[in-house]
Design an enzyme around this catalytic site. Structure first.
Site, PDB file in Angstrom:
ATOM      1  N   LYS A  79       0.854  -1.197   0.000  1.00  0.00           N
ATOM      2  CA  LYS A  79       0.000   0.000   0.000  1.00  0.00           C
ATOM      3  C   LYS A  79       0.887   1.244   0.000  1.00  0.00           C
ATOM      4  O   LYS A  79       1.913   1.269   0.698  1.00  0.00           O
ATOM      5  CB  LYS A  79      -0.907  -0.036   1.235  1.00  0.00           C
ATOM      6  CG  LYS A  79      -1.980   1.039   1.260  1.00  0.00           C
ATOM      7  CD  LYS A  79      -2.915   0.848   2.460  1.00  0.00           C
ATOM      8  CE  LYS A  79      -4.015   1.884   2.505  1.00  0.00           C
ATOM      9  NZ  LYS A  79      -4.920   1.684   3.655  1.00  0.00           N
ATOM     10  N   SER A 154      -9.765   1.604   2.597  1.00  0.00           N
ATOM     11  CA  SER A 154      -8.913   2.349   1.691  1.00  0.00           C
ATOM     12  C   SER A 154      -7.838   1.495   1.003  1.00  0.00           C
ATOM     13  O   SER A 154      -7.234   1.956   0.039  1.00  0.00           O
ATOM     14  CB  SER A 154      -8.221   3.484   2.446  1.00  0.00           C
ATOM     15  OG  SER A 154      -7.378   2.963   3.456  1.00  0.00           O
ATOM     16  N   SER A 178      -9.891  -0.641   6.870  1.00  0.00           N
ATOM     17  CA  SER A 178      -9.322  -0.516   5.519  1.00  0.00           C
ATOM     18  C   SER A 178      -8.620  -1.743   4.969  1.00  0.00           C
ATOM     19  O   SER A 178      -8.296  -1.764   3.782  1.00  0.00           O
ATOM     20  CB  SER A 178      -8.357   0.655   5.478  1.00  0.00           C
ATOM     21  OG  SER A 178      -9.076   1.825   5.237  1.00  0.00           O
TER      22      SER A 178
END
Ligand code: GLN
Length: 475
Positions: A79, A154, A178
């Site tokens: 990420k 996310s 997330s």
């Protein structure tokens, strides 16, 4: 079977038996990325050359019959809020575009020591604020199961990349759901560890008291392997806890019949029928004792989370001033430079959170909002403590709905915030939880089941998830 579709534990066996080379795995994944990315947009940065060079090192070791780690030669996507030395790290924000960290996050250092291959940095909601990966400066990520739908957020880029085979595993971050919510939307496994189990050193802070890095994988066994690598005490993170490193693969228990399960009443009440049906189908098959558990303060989780998370975010994001990192917009004075940089650099949702957090921390409102939220946090924690006196693990849906359409909730922040209603409480309490695939909605979209445990119960959670994973597949 294409190599990109296999889990790491299977690829490792093929590598050590010399059936395949690490370079072939990387090439399979690269080919897949090139085919899928124009449609899905899961990656912000791709690091193919570095990846191939790294895989060759593993192939060299295998050729010399040297032992290799189970994650050696295995591609991983990261990420884009986790710092990677020499690789641009943007948090999907314009304000950090061009920021190249001079150091690796602790989790990255650990992965490199094992020979794991970084294939790229993944798309996300800007600064991890969102539930759909539509809030990225680099455009939205689409759901690989149906590109008209969001992949969740996310960590939507990380989960989508695992789902379509752009990588074998990934790292995400979870502040309020997330990792778990996008894992559920993309039909992959995602674990949010106990707060303090995995070092946050090098994770760009959103809400420091809630943020945790965790694994996103194709199955539970891979999740156990990846967690074993990234967990453990780190002197660089003052909130990291001094617990002995555990090999979670060794503690994956085959017999989970004695585990007592609770289902959270409030978490089923608001969920869509399709979601409840799927979870109940699995629950009806399990051999364990199941009791209903109530978490009386469940209704306060969303407001509590959004006050605490936004307050911490407003403070953490103060460092983006045009001086130290990334974007700088010149102005006539220092103040105007700050204003111009932050106005241009941050997107709408990040600005909303900064304003919300600054307001709730301001002198006149601190007691009414922030302090009250911290008090309610204790009540929410106590609800879980009480529940875990009666049962070992709790089960709920991961998300109250199946994946929603791109654009469906983007103009209604409250509706978007409510998609975290079943995940935020876990971060508020600091406990661990996993999301595993649990069937499909009537429209054929993925659904996830959440398993929640007390502090440091990752071994029990993974063992039970392993058992449920088999059960859900057989239904
Ligand atoms: N969706 C939640 C939010 O917008 C959680 C995000 C996260 O876990 N990083 O804050």
């Amino acid at each position: 079977m294409k190599l990109y579709s296999l889990p790491a534990h299977k690829l490792h066996k093929m590598l050590i038996s010399k059936e395949i080379k690490a370079e072939e795995i990387i090439n399979s994944v690269i080919e897949r990325i090139e085919e899928q990315e124009p449609k899905i947009n899961a990656f912000i940065t791709k690091t193919f050359d570095m990846a191939l060079a790294c895989a060759k090192k593993t192939d060299g070791l295998i050729a010399k019959n040297e032992p290799i780690h189970p994650l050696a030669g295995i591609p991983i996507s990261i990420k884009d809020n986790i710092c990677t030395e020499g690789i641009e790290t943007t948090c999907a924000s314009r304000i950090l575009q061009g920021f190249i960290p001079p150091y690796d996050a602790t989790v990255i250092k650990k992965l490199k020591e094992c020979g794991t291959v970084i294939i790229g940095k993944t798309n996300m909601d800007e600064f991890a604020m969102g539930s759909s990966t539509e809030r990225s400066y680099f455009g939205p990520t689409k759901n690989p199961h149906n590109p008209d739908y969001v992949p969740g957020g996310s960590s939507g880029g990380s989960c989508a990349s695992v789902a379509y085979g752009g990588t074998i595993c990934s790292l995400g971050s979870d502040t309020g759901g997330s990792i778990r919510q996008p894992a559920s939307f993309c039909n992959v496994v995602g674990l949010k560890p106990t707060y303090g189990l995995v070092s946050r050193y090098g994770l760009i802070a959103f809400a420091s008291s809630l943020d945790q890095i965790g694994p996103i994988t194709k199955d539970v066994e891979d999740c156990a392997i990846l967690l074993s690598v990234i967990s453990g005490f780190d002197p660089y993170d003052s909130t990291s806890i001094e617990v002995d490193a555990i090999d979670y693969i060794k503690v994956l228990k085959p017999d989970v019949s004695k585990i007592k399960i609770g289902i959270i009443k409030e978490y089923f009440d608001g969920a869509e029928k399709d979601v409840v049906r799927c979870i109940m189908d699995v629950i009806s098959q399990i051999e364990q004792e199941v009791v209903e558990i109530s978490l009386p303060h469940a209704e306060y989780c969303i407001p509590t989370y959004y006050i605490i998370a936004s307050s911490e975010a407003s403070s953490n994001l103060a460092r983006y001033d045009g001086v130290q990192y990334g974007l700088r917009e010149e102005g006539e004075s220092l103040l105007s430079m700050y204003k111009k940089t932050r106005s241009k650099g941050f997107g709408q949702e990040v600005k909303r959170r900064i304003m919300l957090g600054t307001y709730s921390l301001s002198a006149g409102y601190y007691d009414a909002y922030y302090l009250k939220a911290k008090k309610v946090q204790t009540l929410i924690k106590n609800d879980f403590d009480e529940a875990f006196k009666k049962i070992d693990l709790l089960i709920s849906p991961t998300s109250p709905t199946p994946p929603f359409k791109i654009g469906e909730k983007i103009d209604d922040p409250i509706l978007m915030y409510l998609s975290d209603i079943l995940t935020v409480s876990i971060n508020i309490a600091g406990i661990p939880a996993i999301s595993i695939p649990c069937g499909k909605s009537n429209d054929g979209l993925p659904l996830g089941l959440q398993i929640i445990g007390p502090y440091f119960s990752e071994a029990t959670i993974l063992s039970f998830a392993y058992y449920i994973e088999k059960l859900a597949k057989s239904l």
